[in-house]
Design a protein around this motif. Structure first.
Motif: not given
Length: 127
Positions: A9-18
């Protein structure tokens, strides 16, 4: 919640933030409000709509992997043909017998005698 699920979930959120940050950068250079709205939508999806965030993240990371594999081959090919090949041709053109494989002196042997007195310093950094 397991560690693996939390990390995903953190990786998904990080991708969307980028992706959202990229949209905001586009807004700075192109001055289009749609980029700001897209960035806001990506952030809200990342925070509140997890299944859609997972899909966007997987699609983006898959695209990045394909693009990276393609770019590495293209860049390495260009470097080889535009830089290394001309340098190799010039080296061969201007250097005669660089590895001393041809016997140009007419001697029977390629052996070169070396009169050298070895010391302990010669054995310190052999490689």
């Amino acid at each position: 919640m397991t560690f693996r699920k939390k990390t995903a979930e953190l990786k998904e959120l990080e991708t969307l933030c980028v992706l959202a940050a990229f949209m905001l950068l586009l807004n700075l250079f192109l001055h289009r409000q749609t980029f700001v709205y897209t960035a806001l939508a990506l952030l809200l999806i990342g925070l509140f709509v997890k299944p859609v965030a997972r899909i966007i993240s997987r699609v983006w990371l898959g695209f990045a992997e394909v693009l990276g594999a393609f770019n590495s081959k293209v860049i390495l090919t260009l470097v080889f043909f535009l830089f290394l090949t001309p340098i190799a041709f010039l080296f061969r053109l201007f250097t005669k017998n660089p590895l001393q494989l041809k016997n140009e002196s007419g001697l029977k042997s390629m052996y070169k005698e070396r009169n050298h007195l070895y010391s302990s310093k010669d054995f310190e950094k052999m490689w």
